[in-house]
Design a protein around this motif. Structure first.
Motif, mmCIF file in Angstrom:
data_model
loop_
_atom_site.group_PDB
_atom_site.id
_atom_site.type_symbol
_atom_site.label_atom_id
_atom_site.label_comp_id
_atom_site.label_asym_id
_atom_site.label_seq_id
_atom_site.Cartn_x
_atom_site.Cartn_y
_atom_site.Cartn_z
ATOM 1 N N SER A 118 0.779 -1.130 0.045
ATOM 2 C CA SER A 118 -0.092 0.006 -0.035
ATOM 3 C C SER A 118 1.051 1.134 -0.023
ATOM 4 N N LYS A 119 0.432 2.454 -0.243
ATOM 5 C CA LYS A 119 1.195 3.535 -0.478
ATOM 6 C C LYS A 119 1.550 3.941 0.952
ATOM 7 N N ASP A 120 0.803 3.873 1.885
ATOM 8 C CA ASP A 120 1.210 4.305 3.233
ATOM 9 C C ASP A 120 2.245 3.147 3.830
ATOM 10 N N LYS A 121 2.130 1.731 3.351
ATOM 11 C CA LYS A 121 3.163 0.903 3.901
ATOM 12 C C LYS A 121 4.771 1.089 3.139
ATOM 13 N N SER A 122 4.703 1.444 1.995
ATOM 14 C CA SER A 122 5.858 1.653 1.048
ATOM 15 C C SER A 122 6.517 2.831 1.868
ATOM 16 N N ARG A 123 5.735 4.189 2.000
ATOM 17 C CA ARG A 123 6.200 5.340 2.673
ATOM 18 C C ARG A 123 6.795 4.934 4.127
#
Length: 139
Positions: A118-123
């Motif tokens: 997810s974008k949040d996890k990769s960030r």
């Protein structure tokens, strides 16, 4: 010639930061915490092709990254390899493995379909790596 990242690495990774020698990339495959170091040298396919100073720097950056991954991900084993059968540009994989991961105890390549972050996890992973490596990454 100027250094250019191989198209497959560009497609399959996210940029985390720059060490003095290498780009630090995060694999988009969320099955495993998986980073990749790529020396910013054109036309290099094997470690022995680097000059002695760059070889020493690659080992230093690899060890610093491995230690950071051990702290952040608490793996049972770190797999570190320069395979390069599909991407001829020298790149060094660092994969944090656990006994519960999709491929354990075998190699990660082709063991399980890639799962996207997810974008949040990769960030969050990028930020944790950047914070852990703040003294080593170029600002």
């Amino acid at each position: 010639m100027m250094f250019q990242l191989h198209d497959r690495l560009t497609a399959d990774t996210l940029l985390v930061g720059d060490f003095p020698l290498c780009l630090l990339l995060l694999s988009k495959d969320a099955n495993y915490p998986w980073t990749i170091l790529v020396p910013k040298r054109e036309g290099i396919a094997e470690i022995y092709q680097l000059n002695n100073i760059d070889r020493q720097q690659l080992l230093h950056e690899s060890c610093v990254l491995a230690e950071a991954m051990q702290i952040l991900f608490s793996p049972d084993k770190l797999n570190i390899a320069t395979i390069g059968n599909k991407v001829p540009q020298l790149h060094m994989h660092h994969v944090a493995r656990t006994m519960e991961d999709a491929a354990w105890p075998g190699p990660v390549w082709g063991a399980a379909p890639a799962i996207s972050y997810s974008k949040d996890k990769s960030r969050a992973i990028k930020a944790s790596l950047q914070a852990q490596l703040a003294n080593e990454l170029i600002k």
